[in-house]
Design an enzyme around this catalytic site. Structure first.
Site, PDB file in Angstrom:
ATOM      1  N   GLU A 127      -7.675   8.689  11.583  1.00  0.00           N
ATOM      2  CA  GLU A 127      -8.132   9.754  12.484  1.00  0.00           C
ATOM      3  C   GLU A 127      -9.578  10.085  12.117  1.00  0.00           C
ATOM      4  O   GLU A 127     -10.050   9.687  11.038  1.00  0.00           O
ATOM      5  CB  GLU A 127      -7.231  10.986  12.344  1.00  0.00           C
ATOM      6  N   ILE A 159      -9.264   2.274  16.315  1.00  0.00           N
ATOM      7  CA  ILE A 159      -8.030   1.529  16.579  1.00  0.00           C
ATOM      8  C   ILE A 159      -8.369   0.123  17.072  1.00  0.00           C
ATOM      9  O   ILE A 159      -8.821  -0.067  18.217  1.00  0.00           O
ATOM     10  CB  ILE A 159      -7.128   2.286  17.589  1.00  0.00           C
ATOM     11  N   THR A 160      -8.120  -0.837  16.180  1.00  0.00           N
ATOM     12  CA  THR A 160      -8.393  -2.237  16.512  1.00  0.00           C
ATOM     13  C   THR A 160      -7.460  -2.689  17.630  1.00  0.00           C
ATOM     14  O   THR A 160      -6.257  -2.419  17.577  1.00  0.00           O
ATOM     15  CB  THR A 160      -8.195  -3.127  15.257  1.00  0.00           C
ATOM     16  N   GLU A 369      -8.428  -1.767   6.608  1.00  0.00           N
ATOM     17  CA  GLU A 369      -7.136  -1.867   5.893  1.00  0.00           C
ATOM     18  C   GLU A 369      -7.271  -1.456   4.419  1.00  0.00           C
ATOM     19  O   GLU A 369      -6.601  -2.004   3.536  1.00  0.00           O
ATOM     20  CB  GLU A 369      -6.516  -3.253   6.079  1.00  0.00           C
ATOM     21  N   THR A 371     -10.599   0.345   1.936  1.00  0.00           N
ATOM     22  CA  THR A 371     -11.876  -0.117   1.367  1.00  0.00           C
ATOM     23  C   THR A 371     -11.653  -0.756  -0.007  1.00  0.00           C
ATOM     24  O   THR A 371     -10.578  -0.604  -0.610  1.00  0.00           O
ATOM     25  CB  THR A 371     -12.822   1.089   1.165  1.00  0.00           C
ATOM     26  N   SER A 372     -12.686  -1.407  -0.515  1.00  0.00           N
ATOM     27  CA  SER A 372     -12.574  -2.002  -1.867  1.00  0.00           C
ATOM     28  C   SER A 372     -12.277  -0.916  -2.895  1.00  0.00           C
ATOM     29  O   SER A 372     -11.540  -1.145  -3.867  1.00  0.00           O
ATOM     30  CB  SER A 372     -13.883  -2.720  -2.233  1.00  0.00           C
TER      31      SER A 372
HETATM   32  N1  CAA Z   1       4.758   0.789  -0.203  1.00  0.00           N
HETATM   33  C1  CAA Z   1       5.743   1.722  -0.147  1.00  0.00           C
HETATM   34  N2  CAA Z   1       5.549   3.028  -0.465  1.00  0.00           N
HETATM   35  C2  CAA Z   1       4.321   3.382  -0.874  1.00  0.00           C
HETATM   36  C3  CAA Z   1       3.254   2.458  -0.957  1.00  0.00           C
HETATM   37  C4  CAA Z   1       3.521   1.118  -0.621  1.00  0.00           C
HETATM   38  N3  CAA Z   1       2.568   0.189  -0.685  1.00  0.00           N
HETATM   39  N4  CAA Z   1       2.159   3.120  -1.395  1.00  0.00           N
HETATM   40  C5  CAA Z   1       2.511   4.390  -1.565  1.00  0.00           C
HETATM   41  N5  CAA Z   1       3.811   4.558  -1.243  1.00  0.00           N
HETATM   42  C6  CAA Z   1       4.600   5.783  -1.334  1.00  0.00           C
HETATM   43  C7  CAA Z   1       4.499   6.380  -2.716  1.00  0.00           C
HETATM   44  O1  CAA Z   1       5.454   5.810  -3.599  1.00  0.00           O
HETATM   45  C8  CAA Z   1       4.765   7.856  -2.456  1.00  0.00           C
HETATM   46  O2  CAA Z   1       6.141   8.072  -2.313  1.00  0.00           O
HETATM   47  P1  CAA Z   1       6.975   8.907  -3.455  1.00  0.00           P
HETATM   48  O3  CAA Z   1       6.290  10.240  -3.533  1.00  0.00           O
HETATM   49  O4  CAA Z   1       8.369   8.957  -2.924  1.00  0.00           O
HETATM   50  O5  CAA Z   1       6.824   8.100  -4.709  1.00  0.00           O
HETATM   51  C9  CAA Z   1       4.146   8.052  -1.056  1.00  0.00           C
HETATM   52  O6  CAA Z   1       4.045   6.770  -0.451  1.00  0.00           O
HETATM   53  C10 CAA Z   1       2.786   8.698  -1.136  1.00  0.00           C
HETATM   54  O7  CAA Z   1       1.979   7.839  -1.918  1.00  0.00           O
HETATM   55  P2  CAA Z   1       0.684   8.366  -2.667  1.00  0.00           P
HETATM   56  O8  CAA Z   1       1.006   9.666  -3.347  1.00  0.00           O
HETATM   57  O9  CAA Z   1       0.148   7.249  -3.491  1.00  0.00           O
HETATM   58  O10 CAA Z   1      -0.284   8.688  -1.433  1.00  0.00           O
HETATM   59  P3  CAA Z   1      -1.800   9.151  -1.406  1.00  0.00           P
HETATM   60  O11 CAA Z   1      -1.945  10.188  -0.384  1.00  0.00           O
HETATM   61  O12 CAA Z   1      -2.288   9.408  -2.788  1.00  0.00           O
HETATM   62  O13 CAA Z   1      -2.557   7.863  -0.792  1.00  0.00           O
HETATM   63  C11 CAA Z   1      -3.571   5.699  -0.732  1.00  0.00           C
HETATM   64  C12 CAA Z   1      -2.457   6.609  -1.266  1.00  0.00           C
HETATM   65  C13 CAA Z   1      -3.323   4.391  -1.432  1.00  0.00           C
HETATM   66  C14 CAA Z   1      -4.955   6.194  -1.037  1.00  0.00           C
HETATM   67  C15 CAA Z   1      -3.381   5.545   0.804  1.00  0.00           C
HETATM   68  O14 CAA Z   1      -3.723   6.726   1.475  1.00  0.00           O
HETATM   69  C16 CAA Z   1      -4.194   4.403   1.368  1.00  0.00           C
HETATM   70  O15 CAA Z   1      -3.787   3.223   1.299  1.00  0.00           O
HETATM   71  N6  CAA Z   1      -5.361   4.722   1.988  1.00  0.00           N
HETATM   72  C17 CAA Z   1      -6.103   3.720   2.725  1.00  0.00           C
HETATM   73  C18 CAA Z   1      -5.674   3.751   4.146  1.00  0.00           C
HETATM   74  C19 CAA Z   1      -6.014   2.494   4.858  1.00  0.00           C
HETATM   75  O16 CAA Z   1      -5.887   1.390   4.331  1.00  0.00           O
HETATM   76  N7  CAA Z   1      -6.393   2.640   6.116  1.00  0.00           N
HETATM   77  C20 CAA Z   1      -6.640   1.518   6.945  1.00  0.00           C
HETATM   78  C21 CAA Z   1      -6.358   1.873   8.380  1.00  0.00           C
HETATM   79  S1  CAA Z   1      -5.655   0.598   9.304  1.00  0.00           S
HETATM   80  C22 CAA Z   1      -6.857  -0.494   9.653  1.00  0.00           C
HETATM   81  O17 CAA Z   1      -7.915  -0.516   9.077  1.00  0.00           O
HETATM   82  C23 CAA Z   1      -6.452  -1.453  10.682  1.00  0.00           C
HETATM   83  C24 CAA Z   1      -7.513  -2.207  11.347  1.00  0.00           C
HETATM   84  O18 CAA Z   1      -8.520  -1.707  11.784  1.00  0.00           O
HETATM   85  C25 CAA Z   1      -7.313  -3.654  11.565  1.00  0.00           C
END
Ligand code: CAA
Length: 387
Positions: A127, A159-160, A369, A371-372
């Site tokens: 968002e 949104i891709t 998906e 960042t680094s």
């Molecule tokens: N698989 C399953 N569960 C997972 C998981 C995974 N890989 N990663 C986290 N979880 C679970 C955790 O275990 C936790 O659950 P519990 O409390 O029950 O243990 C819950 O999810 C929350 O996890 P976190 O507390 O770690 O969450 P957070 O708010 O600290 O965020 C983060 C973690 C890794 C920073 C995450 O927000 C993230 O990956 N951010 C990046 C987002 C992203 O990649 N965006 C890309 C958008 S899509 C895109 O880019 C598409 C495109 O254009 C082609």
């Protein structure tokens, strides 16, 4: 340890390579320049089975494994990263989550058309105020009194495939008190009232892959189109990204390989001071570093794909494998395309050769998906157990 591919993996690799070289390479520069969505070649990719490689045949896919998917992605992205982006969203971000968490009805209704390439899928997590901090979303889904539907309101960005998507996996807050556990996933039909497409993003690279904002205004989503349970959306989103990041790592390897091959050809042909520039030690050093990083990136990517196949159907996660693959491959792609432009000199800066496009396209692999910086956070959190 066996570094050989199966006959099936070699078959999809060859099919993707032939298609990419014959049908995509000739049009890649033109679509990059116009920014037009390459719908004809995308449809043909669907007919070849490239839009649902890991999707079982009963849901319209090719029924192959994750290594096959990575190999095919590398071939498509070596021809044009924008086609690869569209392919990766259909395969990983859209189909994977529904296959893992969807009902039989959802798989038939949503996976089948997207896996066969007749329809385009998208994934809406980001968002305007929440990119890396994905749980900080505001799009709100409110259940109706009788529980038969949800009314969804709010805006998603970046949104891709958004401008052309037929269906979207969308994440929204169902319980604002619960943080990441108050997020649910929904399957959105973009032809229904209340779904709007906003401005299209003018991008540095992967220009033929369309990207836009989307807005939901009192969109009524049947409860039967909620993916997984209420409150399970964030975990579904993260699990889908584990799969998606293997696709982006493969994309980075494909771009890097194309840039590397163009550079090897160039240093053998181009002469300076009376001899091929490939005979100069400074060029040799660059070629050696490019090749070593390319191979390391490819190995990490294939290892992550293998880990995903091994984890399928069980509780095991491959989060660190896919984060390491994406982190390393995307940074290798930036390094390799940067060196490729430098070695090509003026020709590398010119649109007459594809090297400048590889350089622009590589950058997104370090951003989308996750960042680094986010990949490093994910790897470190799992390895140390510290947050
Ligand atoms: N698989 C399953 N569960 C997972 C998981 C995974 N890989 N990663 C986290 N979880 C679970 C955790 O275990 C936790 O659950 P519990 O409390 O029950 O243990 C819950 O999810 C929350 O996890 P976190 O507390 O770690 O969450 P957070 O708010 O600290 O965020 C983060 C973690 C890794 C920073 C995450 O927000 C993230 O990956 N951010 C990046 C987002 C992203 O990649 N965006 C890309 C958008 S899509 C895109 O880019 C598409 C495109 O254009 C082609």
């Amino acid at each position: 340890m066996n570094f050989e591919f199966t006959d099936e993996q070699l078959m999809i690799q060859a099919a993707a390579r032939d298609f990419a070289q014959e049908r995509i390479v000739p049009v890649a520069a033109q679509f990059d320049a116009s920014g037009e969505f390459p719908i004809d070649t995308v449809r043909e990719m669907g007919e070849l089975g490239l839009m649902g490689i890991e999707v079982p045949a009963i849901y319209g896919g090719a029924g192959m494994d994750s290594v096959s998917y990575a190999l095919a992605m590398i071939e498509i992205c070596a021809a044009d990263a924008a086609h690869g982006t569209i392919m990766s969203v259909n395969n990983s971000l859209f189909c994977h989550g529904i296959l893992s968490h969807g009902t039989e009805q959802q798989k038939q209704q949503f996976v089948r058309p997207v896996a066969s390439g007749e329809a385009i899928g998208a994934y809406a997590l980001t968002e305007p105020q929440s990119g890396s901090d994905a749980a900080n979303m505001r799009v709100r889904a409110v259940a109706s009194g009788d529980g038969s539907e949800y009314v969804i309101n709010g805006k998603k960005s970046w949104i891709t495939s958004g401008p052309v998507a037929d269906y979207v996996v969308l994440f929204a807050v169902t319980d604002p008190e619960q943080g990441s556990k108050g997020i649910s996933a929904f399957l959105i039909d973009t032809s229904e009232p209340g779904f709007h497409r906003g401005k299209t993003e003018p991008k540095l690279g992967i220009r033929a892959s369309a990207t836009c904002e989307i807005e939901l205004e009192d969109y009524r989503c049947p409860a039967a189109c909620r993916l997984g349970g209420e409150g399970e959306g964030f975990k579904i989103a993260m699990g889908v990204l584990d799969a998606g990041r293997i696709g982006i790592a493969s994309q980075a390897v494909g771009i890097a390989r194309a840039a590397y091959q163009a550079t090897v050809d160039y240093v053998c042909e181009r002469k300076a001071f009376g001899r091929p520039i490939g005979t100069f030690q400074m060029t040799q050093s660059k070629i050696a570093d490019m090749k070593t990083r390319l191979q390391a990136a490819e190995l990490l990517t294939l290892k992550a794909a293998w880990a995903k196949t091994k984890a399928e159907g069980g509780d095991r996660r491959y989060t660190v494998d896919s984060a390491m693959a994406k982190l390393f491959a995307s940074e290798a792609a930036m390094f390799i395309t940067h060196q490729a432009v430098q070695i090509h000199g003026g020709m590398g800066y010119s649109k007459e050769m594809p090297v400048e496009r590889y350089f622009r396209d590589a950058k997104i692999t370090e951003i989308y998906e996750g960042t680094s910086e986010i990949q490093r956070m994910v790897i470190s959190r799992v390895e140390t157990g510290l947050r």
